[in-house]
Design an enzyme around this catalytic site. Structure first.
Site, PDB file in Angstrom:
ATOM      1  CD  GLU A   1       2.866  12.074  -1.877  1.00  0.00           C
ATOM      2  OE1 GLU A   1       3.247  12.966  -1.873  1.00  0.00           O
ATOM      3  OE2 GLU A   1       2.126  11.433  -2.747  1.00  0.00           O
TER       4      GLU A   1
ATOM      5  N   GLY B   1       3.397  12.652   5.953  1.00  0.00           N
ATOM      6  CA  GLY B   1       3.339  11.600   6.659  1.00  0.00           C
ATOM      7  C   GLY B   1       1.921  11.440   7.480  1.00  0.00           C
ATOM      8  CB  SER B   2       1.022  12.702  10.686  1.00  0.00           C
ATOM      9  OG  SER B   2       1.780  11.717  11.443  1.00  0.00           O
TER      10      SER B   2
ATOM     11  N   GLY C   1      23.414  -7.222  30.551  1.00  0.00           N
ATOM     12  CA  GLY C   1      24.388  -6.837  29.609  1.00  0.00           C
ATOM     13  C   GLY C   1      24.258  -7.904  28.637  1.00  0.00           C
TER      14      GLY C   1
ATOM     15  CD  GLN D   1       8.515  -9.796  46.565  1.00  0.00           C
ATOM     16  OE1 GLN D   1       8.981  -9.020  47.106  1.00  0.00           O
ATOM     17  NE2 GLN D   1       7.358 -10.637  46.687  1.00  0.00           N
TER      18      GLN D   1
ATOM     19  CG  PHE E   1      -2.061   0.998   1.279  1.00  0.00           C
ATOM     20  CD1 PHE E   1      -2.777   1.304   0.197  1.00  0.00           C
ATOM     21  CD2 PHE E   1      -2.110   1.673   2.389  1.00  0.00           C
ATOM     22  CE1 PHE E   1      -3.709   2.344  -0.017  1.00  0.00           C
ATOM     23  CE2 PHE E   1      -3.148   2.627   2.472  1.00  0.00           C
ATOM     24  CZ  PHE E   1      -3.953   2.848   1.324  1.00  0.00           C
TER      25      PHE E   1
ATOM     26  CD  GLU F   1      -0.922  -0.695   9.045  1.00  0.00           C
ATOM     27  OE1 GLU F   1      -0.543  -1.763   8.600  1.00  0.00           O
ATOM     28  OE2 GLU F   1      -2.164  -0.640   9.010  1.00  0.00           O
TER      29      GLU F   1
END
Lengths: 386, 260
Positions: A127, A131-132, A342, A279, A123, A365
């Site tokens: 561009e 974006g948003s 680590g 714990q 899809f 998305e």
């Protein structure tokens, strides 16, 4: 995992996808993350196992399921590798515009090969400057006789270069703003349609993210999906349906990291004991598992709502599933690295990849900020009684 | 080309534990799977069918729950499943098992090739496949790693030997047992799994196959298991040190001693 009362068929899908994940995905995940090689072998296995057609009607060669089935598959694959999983899920994203807006002829022509996994889809909406804010789109489609001429550039396109079928959003009438966008089917190999650079990414590196370039690219007018001007509303309807799939990817990534963390916590000894007896670690694992389960419940519930066809305003709920699951994935994978200490920071161990893969689920998305806007708008609309 | 694949349901060996007192398998809670070598037999059978047409029938002798193995075989591309199951078969050794399966195969009208895994992961005898061929009086080729050619009349195969490999041609019908080098078993399709779930399996009891009761089950099993034990781990070898001349003479002496 909570018993979600899945049907026998849905359990069968999960078992099959788990087998593919264990036998095919896990053994190559680290290697493809390094080489960025597209997982064609695995795509072929998924195709042979009928998995590309899970959410597609049987009359087009699919299995007749819905977004829940697609989500179950995406979740299982993501436990092994979020990058490989998105190659699978992005094909569904590229196919949805045809299923939602396509005519019977268009469906007959394109869907069977996509359902069979013979072709992948992609899809194209994003561009460089859009974006948003998708309305800032620059790509144009100008009608000329029985053709449309496409010009412009799409970028960050998942499956770009690998997919055969592209559903592309372009402006047919810039003067109408967001009501001037339309969606087109563009086949790979169409003159004037080329691929630009492949992106070098933080995570989901087995997937291909590419630029699509259109230079006087002529496509038949019958490749228009729906009507001119339906591009934005069509894209929104696509995302409303596709978001649980991203939520499922996030749940899978989180669960995959959690599984590694639990195993490691039991094996790793410090102060003469396995660290799972402390714990501090136990509480971390408990929170991680609770969050993953809550995310999964939300993803399944929203996928079921999408599939039920009963409610119209499922968009805000699918936005919630994507938002919540992706935030959980980021948190849980970060905590998994923490539990590994680590070792978790080292590429020799599997968890840092989950953390890198998780980040994108908060971005693509629709960023999680956009998801919040969708949810808020939905709330306000509901309160206003519209 | 009609193909029969003989399969066995076995405990998942990756999970198996041995009871240290009785030296027998602890089967409780252990998942049952298709004998791993039989997975290659199924795959090869389905590949032959895909190439030449025809049918693949999976057959197993075992308790009623062995039905699950047949369903899995169908999900992988076999057309039918036959369960040969009767209390009278209980306690069968490899002779009685191969006799029973051979009699069941005789009841299936036509077949061109019988394919078995080279051995089962639980008993490791590698005797049932060859036994079936002997009872049916058809040629057999064991340890096949590649089917080079096949037509309606004959099959040309490469079989593994300890030194290398042999290429053999056999008329059909024949029986082959296969090794894991022969193929990479596929992952089932969803449609295959759904078909398998609904498939109607055939179940044959002793009276359904034309067999001699004396040759079934414990009665037909001359094998006596005297004792089962876990072999001790291999003891450490002895390393001779010194110059080659010296160690060679010492080695020769030691070998001579060990023969006497």
């Amino acid at each position: 995992m909570i018993n979600y009362l899945l049907t026998e068929e849905q359990e069968m899908i999960r078992d099959l996808c788990r087998q593919i994940t264990d036998e095919k995905i896990r053994p190559v995940a680290a290697e493809l993350d390094k080489t960025e090689e597209f997982p064609w072998e695995i795509m072929k296995v998924m195709a042979k196992s009928d998995l590309f057609g899970l959410y597609i009607d049987e009359k087009y060669g699919g299995m007749g399921g819905g977004i829940l089935e697609l989500s179950i598959a995406t979740e299982e694959f993501s436990k092994g590798c979020g990058g490989i999983a998105i190659c699978y899920a992005a094909s569904a994203l590229g196919t949805l515009p045809i299923l939602i807006l396509g005519s019977e002829e268009q469906k007959q022509k394109y869907i069977p090969d996509l359902a069979a996994g013979k072709h992948l889809a992609a899809f194209g909406i994003t561009e460089p400057a859009a974006g948003s804010d998708a309305s800032a789109m620059q790509t144009t489609a100008v009608k000329k006789g029985d053709k449309y001429i496409l010009n412009g550039t799409k970028h960050f396109i998942t499956n770009g270069g690998e997919a055969e079928i592209y559903t592309v959003v372009a402006m047919t009438d810039k003067s109408k703003g967001s009501r001037g966008a339309s969606i087109f089917i563009v086949e790979k190999g169409t003159p004037g349609f080329t691929f630009g650079k492949k992106e070098d990414k933080l995570g989901i590196r087995a997937s291909a993210t590419n630029e699509l370039n259109f230079v006087d690219c002529e496509i038949p007018a019958e490749n228009l999906l729906g009507k001119e001007g339906q591009g934005f509303i069509g894209a929104m309807r696509v995302f409303d349906k596709s978001r649980p799939g991203i939520g499922a990817q996030a749940v899978g990534i989180a669960q995959g990291a959690l599984d590694h963390a639990i195993r490691y916590a039991r094996e790793r000894k410090q102060f003469g004991k396995s660290i799972s007896s402390f714990q501090g670690i136990q509480f971390m694992l408990a929170d991680m598992a609770t969050q993953v389960e809550a995310a999964r419940a939300l993803v399944y519930a929203s996928a079921r709502e999408v599939d039920s066809g009963v409610t119209k305003n499922y968009g805000m709920h699918s936005a919630m599933s994507k938002l919540y699951a992706s935030d959980v994935a980021m948190k849980v994978t970060t905590d998994a690295v923490q539990i590994f200490g680590g070792y978790g920071y080292m590429k020799e161990y599997p968890v840092e990849k989950y953390m890198r893969d998780a980040k994108i689920t908060q971005i693509y998305e629709g960023t999680n900020q956009i998801q919040r806007s969708i949810i808020a708008l939905g709330l306000i609309k509901e309160a206003a009684g519209s | 080309m009609n193909i029969i694949v003989c399969i066995k349901q076995v405990p998942d060996t990756t999970q198996v534990k041995i009871d240290p007192k009785t030296n027998t398998l602890i089967r409780e809670g252990v998942e049952s799977i298709i004998n791993p070598f039989d997975m290659y037999a199924i795959e090869e059978g389905v590949r032959l069918k895909e190439k030449f047409g025809g049918k693949v029938i999976a057959i197993t002798m075992g308790p009623p729950q062995a039905e699950a193995a047949l369903r899995e075989a169908i999900s992988l591309g076999c057309d039918d499943g036959i369960l040969v199951s009767d209390r009278a078969f209980a306690g069968s050794d490899t002779l009685a098992t191969s006799y029973t399966l051979a009699m069941a195969v005789k009841k299936i009208e036509t077949f061109d090739i019988i394919i078995c895994g080279k051995q089962a992961s639980d008993g490791d005898t590698a005797q049932v496949g060859p036994g079936i061929a002997a009872h049916l009086n058809i040629p057999q080729v064991t340890y096949v790693k590649h089917i080079k050619e096949a037509d309606e009349e004959a099959i040309t195969v490469e079989r593994m030997t300890e030194e290398g490999s042999e290429i053999l041609r056999s008329p059909l019908p024949c029986l082959i047992t296969v090794v894991k080098e022969i193929n990479e078993p596929r992952i089932p399709s969803l449609k295959g799994k759904m078909k398998a779930k609904k498939a109607e399996l055939t179940c044959w009891k002793a009276i359904d196959i034309d067999c001699d009761d004396e040759r079934l089950g414990l009665n037909g099993s001359p094998t006596q298991v005297v004792r089962i034990f876990t072999p001790p781990p291999r003891a450490q070898g002895e390393i001779l040190e010194g110059d080659p001349q010296e160690t060679t003479s010492k080695l020769v002496e030691m070998l001579k001693d060990s023969i006497q």
